[in-house]
Write an enzyme that holds these catalytic residues in place. Structure first.
Site, PDB file in Angstrom:
ATOM      1  N   GLU A   1      38.103  30.537  25.561  1.00 35.82           N
ATOM      2  CA  GLU A   1      37.954  29.256  26.240  1.00 35.82           C
ATOM      3  C   GLU A   1      39.299  28.551  26.410  1.00 35.82           C
ATOM      4  OE1 GLU A   1      33.346  28.340  25.184  1.00 35.82           O
ATOM      5  OE2 GLU A   1      34.820  27.364  23.916  1.00 35.82           O
TER       6      GLU A   1
ATOM      7  N   CYS B   1      44.696  22.991  26.774  1.00 36.26           N
ATOM      8  CA  CYS B   1      44.557  23.570  25.436  1.00 36.26           C
ATOM      9  C   CYS B   1      44.290  25.066  25.611  1.00 36.26           C
ATOM     10  CB  CYS B   1      43.405  22.879  24.705  1.00 36.26           C
ATOM     11  SG  CYS B   1      43.161  23.493  23.040  1.00 36.26           S
TER      12      CYS B   1
ATOM     13  N   CYS C   1      39.218  34.185  15.467  1.00 36.98           N
ATOM     14  CA  CYS C   1      40.304  33.810  14.567  1.00 36.98           C
ATOM     15  C   CYS C   1      39.968  34.317  13.174  1.00 36.98           C
ATOM     16  CB  CYS C   1      40.482  32.292  14.531  1.00 36.98           C
ATOM     17  SG  CYS C   1      41.890  31.790  13.509  1.00 36.98           S
TER      18      CYS C   1
ATOM     19  N   CYS D   1      38.652  28.795   8.931  1.00 39.05           N
ATOM     20  CA  CYS D   1      38.551  27.419   8.418  1.00 39.05           C
ATOM     21  C   CYS D   1      37.083  26.980   8.461  1.00 39.05           C
ATOM     22  CB  CYS D   1      39.397  26.469   9.260  1.00 39.05           C
ATOM     23  SG  CYS D   1      41.131  26.916   9.288  1.00 39.05           S
TER      24      CYS D   1
ATOM     25  N   CYS E   1      35.469  24.961  11.590  1.00 40.36           N
ATOM     26  CA  CYS E   1      35.865  25.396  12.933  1.00 40.36           C
ATOM     27  C   CYS E   1      34.894  26.425  13.491  1.00 40.36           C
ATOM     28  CB  CYS E   1      37.271  25.973  12.876  1.00 40.36           C
ATOM     29  SG  CYS E   1      37.796  26.691  14.429  1.00 40.36           S
TER      30      CYS E   1
ATOM     31  N   CYS F   1      37.722  19.424  19.891  1.00 37.85           N
ATOM     32  CA  CYS F   1      38.439  20.147  18.834  1.00 37.85           C
ATOM     33  C   CYS F   1      37.473  20.828  17.887  1.00 37.85           C
ATOM     34  CB  CYS F   1      39.282  19.178  18.027  1.00 37.85           C
ATOM     35  SG  CYS F   1      40.853  18.930  18.753  1.00 37.85           S
TER      36      CYS F   1
HETATM   37  S1  SF4 Z   1      41.021  25.798  12.933  1.00 34.57           S
HETATM   38 FE1  SF4 Z   1      39.824  27.525  13.759  1.00 34.57          FE
HETATM   39  S2  SF4 Z   1      41.162  28.495  15.282  1.00 34.57           S
HETATM   40 FE2  SF4 Z   1      42.463  27.162  13.997  1.00 34.57          FE
HETATM   41  S3  SF4 Z   1      43.215  28.531  12.373  1.00 34.57           S
HETATM   42 FE3  SF4 Z   1      41.342  27.557  11.553  1.00 34.57          FE
HETATM   43  S4  SF4 Z   1      39.691  29.038  12.097  1.00 34.57           S
HETATM   44 FE4  SF4 Z   1      41.494  29.568  13.335  1.00 34.57          FE
END
Ligand code: SF4
Length: 374
Positions: A92, A105, A112, A116, A119, A345
């Site tokens: 995206e 962005c 990823c 996190c 996220c 975000c």
């Molecule tokens: S916030 Fe999301 S995209 Fe960014 S490093 Fe952490 S898991 Fe990866």
């Protein structure tokens, strides 16, 4: 042999490519301007290139951005594209228009691996790194599509719609360093997008060695996803912290500031109810960053399906911000944009084939350090 995708070649690479074709060096500059400044996708359109070169290129090169498979516009004007990058993966890209700027962005990975807890991308797991062409292709596509759609139409090479780029989409850009670096160079190149280093921001969850490399290779503005005032909590929120703890990360930030285009680091801090948002934690944060010139960007948590954390109440965010401000730190609260199209975000998900089965393996344990002392 596969055709070379010219979207992925920065100046040095394009110079070398043109030399291999036995063409004069100035052809590289012409090509770069046609591709990135004018958005040409066909060699035939490049009217000041010799016909023989156009024919040569048509047989061995392409200008090809990821295919658009979704295009949504939020009520606030935020626009999100879903781009097919093949083999079941989609990424995206989000455009955020504001009165004085247009920010894109950009994603750097399909998924990823950092995982996190707050996220949506992290929850999807990781499939693969994007290529430079796929990263730059997002900017190329967005800039020239927005120009075509602009009313009144924006014409000419010099008028840009996208004034700022943030590498804050899907992925940890510094885990894809080799592809991200030439992409950054193209964003800055006057014959491509001509953005100043202050207007290109790379956001990292804290890859310390690569922060040092970036300082040497291409020091753009740096944002660091901090999210916690101590290692115990950050280990849980941003698992990469176990490898690069806060002390090392903040030392890297200080080294980066010697060459950074701005005289501060932006720290991002997502506000999670009962987890990292107490007054005591705000004070701990003030003490933590006292030697690093910085600004804080407090991010209201944007929920997504399956999220197991909640966002802080607006009054709590205001109180947290005030503690930072009272200590002399600039702290702003990010306005949520595009949440009606899941473009805010932490909401970017795309479609990712999780080759690591990371999310499944790691599970989602409740966060143990949920302290609210104030
Ligand atoms: S916030 Fe999301 S995209 Fe960014 S490093 Fe952490 S898991 Fe990866």
């Amino acid at each position: 042999m596969d055709a070379v995708n010219l979207l992925g070649l920065d100046r040095d690479a394009l110079d070398a490519y043109v030399a291999r074709l036995d063409e004069k060096p100035f052809r590289a500059r012409q090509l770069m301007r046609w591709i990135h400044r004018r958005g040409a996708a066909e060699f035939d359109a490049m009217s000041d290139l010799a016909k023989s070169l156009r024919t040569k290129l048509a047989g061995r090169a392409t200008i090809s951005a990821p295919a658009v498979i979704g295009d949504g516009v939020s009520s606030d004007g935020t626009r999100k594209w879903l781009l097919d990058v093949g083999r079941g993966d989609a990424i995206e890209t989000v455009f955020i228009p504001e009165d004085d700027r247009g920010t894109l962005c950009v994603s750097s990975q399909a998924g990823c691996a950092v995982n996190c807890v707050f996220c949506s991308t992290g929850k999807q797991g990781f499939s693969r790194n994007l290529t430079t062409a796929e990263i730059v292709g997002q900017l190329w596509w967005a800039e020239h599509t927005l120009r075509r759609d602009a009313v009144p139409a924006v014409s000419g090479e010099g008028e840009r719609i996208i004034s700022n780029v943030v590498m804050m989409g899907m992925g940890e850009p510094l885990q894809n360093y080799e592809a991200v670096l030439p992409a950054l160079r193209l964003m800055l190149d006057d014959d491509a997008y001509g953005l100043s280093r202050r207007r290109v921001t790379l956001s990292t969850s804290g890859m310390v060695p690569q922060i040092d490399r970036l300082a040497q290779d291409c020091p753009v503005a740096l944002a660091v996803s901090l999210h916690a005032p101590n290692d115990a909590l950050r280990d849980q929120l941003v698992p990469l912290n176990r490898k690069y703890p806060l002390r090392d990360l903040l030392a890297a930030c200080q080294r980066y500031l010697r060459v950074a285009p701005r005289d501060f680091i932006t720290f991002e801090y997502v506000m999670l109810d009962g987890i990292n948002d107490s007054d005591a934690q705000a004070r701990e944060l003030v003490a933590l960053v006292r030697d690093v010139p910085c600004k804080f960007n407090l991010i209201p948590f944007n929920p997504f399906p399956g999220a197991d954390v909640r966002g802080s109440a607006p009054a709590r965010i205001r109180a947290f911000a005030q503690t930072l401000i009272d200590a002399g730190i600039v702290a702003t609260t990010r306005k949520t944009r595009g949440d009606d199209i899941d473009a805010a975000c932490g909401q970017l998900a795309g479609e990712v084939r999780d080759r690591t089965r990371l999310a499944e393996r790691s599970g989602r344990r409740p966060i143990a350090v949920a302290v609210r002392t104030a």
